[in-house]
Each structure stands twice: as C-alpha cells, then as structure tokens.
Enzyme design. Structure first.
Site, PDB file in Angstrom:
ATOM      1  N   ASP A 255       0.855  -1.186   0.000  1.00 49.05           N
ATOM      2  CA  ASP A 255       0.000   0.000   0.000  1.00 49.05           C
ATOM      3  C   ASP A 255       0.891   1.236   0.000  1.00 49.05           C
ATOM      4  O   ASP A 255       1.813   1.352   0.834  1.00 49.05           O
ATOM      5  CB  ASP A 255      -0.907   0.002   1.228  1.00 49.05           C
ATOM      6  CG  ASP A 255      -1.886   1.166   1.213  1.00 49.05           C
ATOM      7  OD1 ASP A 255      -2.964   1.009   0.630  1.00 49.05           O
ATOM      8  OD2 ASP A 255      -1.549   2.220   1.781  1.00 49.05           O
ATOM      9  N   ASN A 263      -3.156  12.915  -3.540  1.00 46.12           N
ATOM     10  CA  ASN A 263      -4.296  13.328  -4.358  1.00 46.12           C
ATOM     11  C   ASN A 263      -4.867  14.661  -3.902  1.00 46.12           C
ATOM     12  O   ASN A 263      -5.187  15.534  -4.727  1.00 46.12           O
ATOM     13  CB  ASN A 263      -5.392  12.260  -4.313  1.00 46.12           C
ATOM     14  CG  ASN A 263      -5.168  11.141  -5.313  1.00 46.12           C
ATOM     15  OD1 ASN A 263      -4.543  11.346  -6.339  1.00 46.12           O
ATOM     16  ND2 ASN A 263      -5.663   9.962  -5.001  1.00 46.12           N
ATOM     17  N   HIS A 268      -5.673  14.566  -8.686  1.00 46.69           N
ATOM     18  CA  HIS A 268      -5.738  13.163  -9.088  1.00 46.69           C
ATOM     19  C   HIS A 268      -4.832  12.854 -10.277  1.00 46.69           C
ATOM     20  O   HIS A 268      -4.414  11.702 -10.452  1.00 46.69           O
ATOM     21  CB  HIS A 268      -7.187  12.776  -9.424  1.00 46.69           C
ATOM     22  CG  HIS A 268      -8.067  12.702  -8.213  1.00 46.69           C
ATOM     23  ND1 HIS A 268      -8.090  11.616  -7.381  1.00 46.69           N
ATOM     24  CD2 HIS A 268      -8.943  13.605  -7.692  1.00 46.69           C
ATOM     25  CE1 HIS A 268      -8.955  11.826  -6.408  1.00 46.69           C
ATOM     26  NE2 HIS A 268      -9.492  13.031  -6.557  1.00 46.69           N
ATOM     27  N   ASP A 272      -2.455   9.674 -10.300  1.00 45.66           N
ATOM     28  CA  ASP A 272      -2.396   8.658 -11.356  1.00 45.66           C
ATOM     29  C   ASP A 272      -0.966   8.459 -11.847  1.00 45.66           C
ATOM     30  O   ASP A 272      -0.531   7.328 -12.103  1.00 45.66           O
ATOM     31  CB  ASP A 272      -3.286   9.071 -12.530  1.00 45.66           C
ATOM     32  CG  ASP A 272      -4.764   9.001 -12.196  1.00 45.66           C
ATOM     33  OD1 ASP A 272      -5.113   8.403 -11.154  1.00 45.66           O
ATOM     34  OD2 ASP A 272      -5.578   9.553 -12.976  1.00 45.66           O
ATOM     35  N   GLU A 298      -4.735   2.138  -4.288  1.00 44.29           N
ATOM     36  CA  GLU A 298      -3.281   2.240  -4.255  1.00 44.29           C
ATOM     37  C   GLU A 298      -2.638   0.969  -3.711  1.00 44.29           C
ATOM     38  O   GLU A 298      -1.478   0.986  -3.297  1.00 44.29           O
ATOM     39  CB  GLU A 298      -2.849   3.453  -3.414  1.00 44.29           C
ATOM     40  CG  GLU A 298      -3.193   3.376  -1.935  1.00 44.29           C
ATOM     41  CD  GLU A 298      -4.577   3.927  -1.615  1.00 44.29           C
ATOM     42  OE1 GLU A 298      -4.800   4.287  -0.438  1.00 44.29           O
ATOM     43  OE2 GLU A 298      -5.422   4.011  -2.523  1.00 44.29           O
TER      44      GLU A 298
END
Length: 381
Positions: A255, A263, A268, A272, A298
């Site tokens: 993770d 974010n 975002h 990404d 994630e």
C-alpha cells in the site's frame, strides 16, 4: 482367418484430392481456383477440337491456341500447387497474372475462330468476373482496359488481314457490344473491390478493438499491469501447481503511504502518475517467476511462487531501494513516495482467501507501526 482391409473409395478419393490440391494446412483454396481454371481451359480446348472436326476452324491455329492455353494454365497450376506462387506476390492464386493470360488467349482465340468469335466475347467477361473477389479497384479497372484493348487489337487485325471473315462493320458492332458488357462487369468489379476494402478495414478495426478488450480484461487500464481479475486467475493456477509439488509460496500486499494526501494536495492527475510510476518500478523489480498486479486503489499484490516469507521480504526491500532511486521529481519536484507491505507465507493447500487476509493483517500492522516498513507472517501449518 480375416482378410486384410482394403482401402475404400473414400480413401482413394482422399489420396487423389491430396495429390491434386496439396496438404490442407498449406491452404487449398488457391489451388482449387487454379484447378477450376485448368478445367475451363480443357473444355475450351475440347470445343476447339470439335470445331476443327466440323471444319469450322483451321487445324494449325486451333492446335497452337489449345496447346499454349493448356500449357500456360498448367504452369500456373504447378506454381500454385507447389507453393512457389507464395514467393511471387501477396496473392497465392496469382489471380491478376492468370486473368491477363486469359485475356491474351481469349483475344487470340477471337482472331483465329471467325465462326464463333462472338461467343468468345463471353470468355473475356469470364476473365473479368474471375478476379472480381480478389483484385483491387485499380487492378480490376486495369484488367478491364487491358481486356478491351486486347479484343480491339484482335478485331482490327482480323478486319485488316481477313476482311471476308471479319467485316469492319460487324467488328465495330462486336466491339460496341463487348465494350458495353465489359464496362458493366468492370463497374461491378470495381464496386466489389471497394466493398472488400471497406470490409477489410472494418475487420481490422474489429480485431484491434477485440485485442484491446482482451487486453483490458487482464490489465489495469491506468498502470498497464495485471488487474485484480487476472491476478485471481493466475493465483488460482499457481495454487494448483503448489498443491501438486508441495512447495510454499508467498503473497505480498503493498500500500502506498499517504496516497490520499498526494491526491488532495496535488490532484488526481499527479496521483495517477504516481501509480503508473510505482507500478513500472514494481514490475521491473520482479523475478521472472513472480507476478504482480493492482489489487485496488493504491494497493498492489505480488505473488512469489516457490518462495518463503524471507525471500518475499527481500524482494520488497529491493523494491524500496529501486523506488528510492527512481525519482518522482518529473511528476512533482521533491515528491517522496514510500510504501508499507505485508507478507504472508502460504502453505500448500491453505485457503487463498485466508492467506490474503493474513497478508492484509500484516500490512495493517506495518501501517500502524509507522509505515514504510514490512511485516511478515509465516505459513500456517
């Protein structure tokens, strides 16, 4: 005492078909078309022989046109049957060369067969129809012009050298008749070629779309590595292999730390980009026997076949080093990305869901104890 079985008619016909058409895996369609043309030329030669017998055609010209036409189409058949035609162009049937040859033979037949020269125009139409389903628009139009010009030359030659059998007025009417019919057939051939081109383009688009769908069925669209569905399929297959050979494997849940903050702070789009960069680094770190994918959000799952928890943990540390070396400055200057990992050693026969739950608990413990670390759980024997 039983008698040995003799090959039946079907086996004999199969042998003959194999001899005439060649092996099925090599593609017999082109051979069948050329063999059909050979039959047509044979019937043409038979018709010429009947005309000679009835006194409608001179023996010398009839022999020449029959022998050369049969020799030519036999040569085409041998080229296609032996596969040599595949080295001469993209069309293994040699449709255009065969059609050009047929046009020349037909024009020659027109010039040496005065009584039935009107019927021979139908054979010229057959040459045009022959390539209707193969030739391109340009080739079909070129064949039309070549065939019409060949007939015109034969008519002019006949009217010049033998006006008694080839009256100029009659030849003009024959040419007009041939031009009308050949133009109509040519228009159909060109339209057919256009439709085939459109169909070919649509087929290519459908194949590309199908390939894209198949790719997306197994890959995560954002990171371009395996998605959860594909991971589950491969994991099930690997567990079956594990049960057969009795070795352990290890699962690693990863993770990315504080990803929500990335974010929230940078948007975002940056998030990404981080996921893509992380996935590429992860993929480059794996052994050839390992596989990984995006488990969700994630989170990433790594499967290490025939590997203990210690081996999997060592892989995680290599990933940390690679991530440390892989700067995220190209995404956001100064951005530092870390991750937490939970390793679960899975014993042969252990339920996969339970093993993944243990990896998830180990990951939770790693996050609760400060993040940017790895916690391992060994096999439940």
């Amino acid at each position: 005492m039983s008698k040995p079985l003799r090959p039946g008619p079907s086996s004999s016909s199969s042998r003959w078909a194999g001899w005439l058409l060649g092996p099925a895996e090599a593609g017999q369609g082109a051979v069948k078309l050329t063999l059909l043309a050979l039959v047509v030329y044979g019937l043409f030669a038979l018709n010429v022989a009947v005309q000679v017998h009835l006194g409608l055609m001179e023996r010398g010209p009839a022999l020449w046109v029959s022998c050369l036409s049969l020799a030519g189409i036999t040569g085409f058949y041998l080229l296609v049957r032996t596969g040599l035609s595949r080295h001469l162009g993209r069309d293994p049937s040699l449709t255009l060369p065969q059609s050009v040859f047929g046009a020349l033979i037909t024009a020659w037949g027109y010039a040496v067969d005065p009584p039935l020269r009107g019927a021979i125009i139908a054979i010229m139409l057959l040459n045009l129809v022959w390539g209707m389903f193969v030739l391109s628009q340009r080739q079909a139009f070129g064949l039309y012009l070549f065939g019409l010009a060949s007939l015109a030359v034969a008519m002019v030659y006949g009217a010049t050298t033998d006006p008694a059998n080839f009256p100029a007025a009659v030849e003009s009417l024959h040419f007009s008749f041939a031009a009308i019919l050949m133009t109509a057939v040519s228009v159909l051939s060109v339209n057919m070629a256009r439709l085939r081109a459109k169909l070919s383009a649509r087929t290519a688009e459908l194949r590309a779309a199908l390939g894209r769908i198949q790719y997306l069925a197994h890959h995560d669209e954002l990171t371009q590595i395996s998605n959860r569905r594909h991971l589950s399929e491969r994991l099930a297959a690997e567990q079956l292999n594990q049960r057969q050979h009795g070795h352990v494997m290890s699962l690693v849940l990863i993770d990315i730390d504080h990803f929500k903050a990335v974010n929230d702070r940078h948007g975002h789009g940056v998030g990404d980009a981080v996921l893509r960069h992380f996935a590429a680094t992860l993929h480059a770190t794996l052994r050839t026997s390992d596989f990984a994918g995006r488990w969700g959000g994630e989170e990433f799952l790594v499967v290490t076949p025939q590997a203990s928890a210690e081996t999997a943990a060592a892989l995680v540390e290599r990933l940390r080093d690679a991530l440390e070396a892989a700067s995220f400055d190209s995404i956001v200057p100064g951005l530092h990305v870390t991750f937490s990992a939970g390793v679960a050693e899975c014993a042969p026969g252990e339920d996969l869901h339970l093993a993944i739950d243990r990896a998830d608990r180990a990951l939770y413990q790693a996050k609760q104890t400060g993040r940017a670390r790895t916690v391992s759980e060994f096999a439940q024997l």
